[in-house]
Design a protein around this motif. Sequence first.
Motif, PDB file in Angstrom:
ATOM      1  N   GLU A  92       0.896  -1.142  -0.076  1.00 55.42           N
ATOM      2  CA  GLU A  92      -0.214   0.100  -0.072  1.00 55.42           C
ATOM      3  C   GLU A  92       0.930   1.367   0.082  1.00 55.42           C
ATOM      4  N   ALA A  93       2.058   1.394   0.940  1.00 55.72           N
ATOM      5  CA  ALA A  93       2.831   2.278   0.821  1.00 55.72           C
ATOM      6  C   ALA A  93       3.630   2.564  -0.355  1.00 55.72           C
ATOM      7  N   ALA A  94       4.066   1.543  -1.448  1.00 57.90           N
ATOM      8  CA  ALA A  94       4.392   1.602  -2.520  1.00 57.90           C
ATOM      9  C   ALA A  94       3.582   2.378  -3.553  1.00 57.90           C
ATOM     10  N   ALA A  95       2.243   1.844  -3.613  1.00 53.96           N
ATOM     11  CA  ALA A  95       1.158   2.132  -4.353  1.00 53.96           C
ATOM     12  C   ALA A  95       1.143   3.592  -4.003  1.00 53.96           C
ATOM     13  N   THR A  96       0.909   4.234  -2.886  1.00 52.30           N
ATOM     14  CA  THR A  96       0.943   5.516  -2.579  1.00 52.30           C
ATOM     15  C   THR A  96       1.780   6.386  -3.201  1.00 52.30           C
ATOM     16  N   VAL A  97       2.856   5.968  -3.120  1.00 53.41           N
ATOM     17  CA  VAL A  97       4.368   6.783  -3.590  1.00 53.41           C
ATOM     18  C   VAL A  97       4.227   6.649  -5.143  1.00 53.41           C
ATOM     19  N   GLU A  98       3.788   5.643  -5.702  1.00 53.43           N
ATOM     20  CA  GLU A  98       3.627   5.437  -7.216  1.00 53.43           C
ATOM     21  C   GLU A  98       2.547   6.486  -7.713  1.00 53.43           C
ATOM     22  N   ALA A  99       1.476   6.773  -7.090  1.00 55.07           N
ATOM     23  CA  ALA A  99       0.227   7.315  -7.343  1.00 55.07           C
ATOM     24  C   ALA A  99       0.769   9.061  -7.201  1.00 55.07           C
ATOM     25  N   VAL A 100       1.584   9.252  -6.275  1.00 54.22           N
ATOM     26  CA  VAL A 100       2.069  10.485  -6.171  1.00 54.22           C
ATOM     27  C   VAL A 100       3.038  10.940  -7.330  1.00 54.22           C
ATOM     28  N   GLU A 101       3.908  10.106  -7.524  1.00 57.06           N
ATOM     29  CA  GLU A 101       5.048  10.240  -8.682  1.00 57.06           C
ATOM     30  C   GLU A 101       4.256  10.309 -10.037  1.00 57.06           C
ATOM     31  N   ALA A 102       3.139   9.615 -10.191  1.00 57.08           N
ATOM     32  CA  ALA A 102       2.446   9.512 -11.444  1.00 57.08           C
ATOM     33  C   ALA A 102       1.867  10.879 -11.944  1.00 57.08           C
ATOM     34  N   LYS A 103       1.597  11.601 -10.960  1.00 51.06           N
ATOM     35  CA  LYS A 103       1.052  13.033 -11.174  1.00 51.06           C
ATOM     36  C   LYS A 103       2.198  14.165 -10.997  1.00 51.06           C
ATOM     37  N   GLY A 104       3.440  13.583 -11.071  1.00 51.37           N
ATOM     38  CA  GLY A 104       4.624  14.594 -10.921  1.00 51.37           C
ATOM     39  C   GLY A 104       5.156  15.021  -9.698  1.00 51.37           C
ATOM     40  N   GLY A 105       4.484  14.465  -8.558  1.00 54.29           N
ATOM     41  CA  GLY A 105       4.947  14.788  -7.289  1.00 54.29           C
ATOM     42  C   GLY A 105       5.933  13.929  -6.661  1.00 54.29           C
ATOM     43  N   THR A 106       6.412  14.405  -5.641  1.00 58.52           N
ATOM     44  CA  THR A 106       7.539  13.603  -4.943  1.00 58.52           C
ATOM     45  C   THR A 106       7.341  13.059  -3.782  1.00 58.52           C
ATOM     46  N   ALA A 107       7.535  11.814  -3.227  1.00 57.22           N
ATOM     47  CA  ALA A 107       7.325  11.069  -2.204  1.00 57.22           C
ATOM     48  C   ALA A 107       8.325  10.136  -1.846  1.00 57.22           C
ATOM     49  N   VAL A 108       8.334   9.626  -0.785  1.00 53.51           N
ATOM     50  CA  VAL A 108       9.044   8.567  -0.471  1.00 53.51           C
ATOM     51  C   VAL A 108       8.217   7.880   0.985  1.00 53.51           C
ATOM     52  N   ALA A 109       8.415   6.534   1.260  1.00 54.86           N
ATOM     53  CA  ALA A 109       7.796   5.939   2.129  1.00 54.86           C
ATOM     54  C   ALA A 109       8.595   5.313   3.257  1.00 54.86           C
ATOM     55  N   VAL A 110       8.515   5.638   4.458  1.00 52.67           N
ATOM     56  CA  VAL A 110       9.207   5.150   5.461  1.00 52.67           C
ATOM     57  C   VAL A 110       8.214   4.388   6.517  1.00 52.67           C
ATOM     58  N   ARG A 111       8.671   2.990   7.111  1.00 55.26           N
ATOM     59  CA  ARG A 111       7.891   2.308   7.816  1.00 55.26           C
ATOM     60  C   ARG A 111       8.314   2.585   9.146  1.00 55.26           C
ATOM     61  N   ALA A 112       7.186   3.157   9.993  1.00 54.60           N
ATOM     62  CA  ALA A 112       7.172   3.469  11.460  1.00 54.60           C
ATOM     63  C   ALA A 112       6.256   3.535  12.403  1.00 54.60           C
ATOM     64  N   ASP A 113       6.598   2.725  13.637  1.00 55.91           N
ATOM     65  CA  ASP A 113       5.706   2.844  14.660  1.00 55.91           C
ATOM     66  C   ASP A 113       5.679   3.811  15.063  1.00 55.91           C
TER      67      ASP A 113
END
Length: 242
Positions: free
Chosen positions: A40-61
């Motif tokens: 799900e995190a990777a899909a969110t990053v891909e969705a952001v980048e597909a629209k020209g945005g910048t994102a990274v995902a970090v796993r954290a409690d």
Amino acid sequence: MSTRVAIVTGGSRGIGRAAAERLAADGLAVVIAYAGNDAEAAATVEAVEAKGGTAVAVRADVADEHAVAALFDRAEAEFGGVDVVVHAAGIMLLGTVADFDLDALDRMHRVNIRGTFVVAQQAARRIRRGGAIVNLSTSVTKLALPTYAAYAASKGAVDAVSLILAKELRGRDVTVNAVAPGPTATALFLDGKDAQTIDRMSKANPLERLGTPDDIADVVSFLAGPGRWVNGQTLYANGGAA
């Protein structure tokens, strides 16, 4: 001026994902914090980048202070700093006061109360001038629905932390607010509810529909951007539910 940077906890699904995508569309670089679902995190990053945005995902409690400090470290290393913190991570467990499992109560309070406090603590220490902290609360604190006592209590703490932190950050040019959604069409709300219950709750407000994650993301975007004169408030985003 460098790009503004947002951390969004719970950013891989539901309201958190909608907020992350909206802030990215607003031009912010987004650090998406998530609890455990890598796909799900990777899909969110891909969705952001597909629209020209910048994102990274970090796993954290979010309830682990070391993990949250590392999350802020990553944002600073990747993008140079943090300007917006949207704390959307949370869990909802329902049951009557008489029958509520106390282990479940402790689990929910660890995520919703301790998690909010830990994220707010790092945000208070590290957010840049001109920044904004937005915590996700709930309208159930006002609606007082049966079986929601434990959840509402945990989110009442979110309101308290938000309003007090706004005053503690005097002189920093940082706003702190809580957003309190009403019933919103996310897995968190829909799971475990039958069609009759969903239909009844959909019609509880004058607009006669459930909120959408994008409805709430609009409010987050306002508070993270132009809404600089709104500070120390809980904004009820619920379609006019009493």
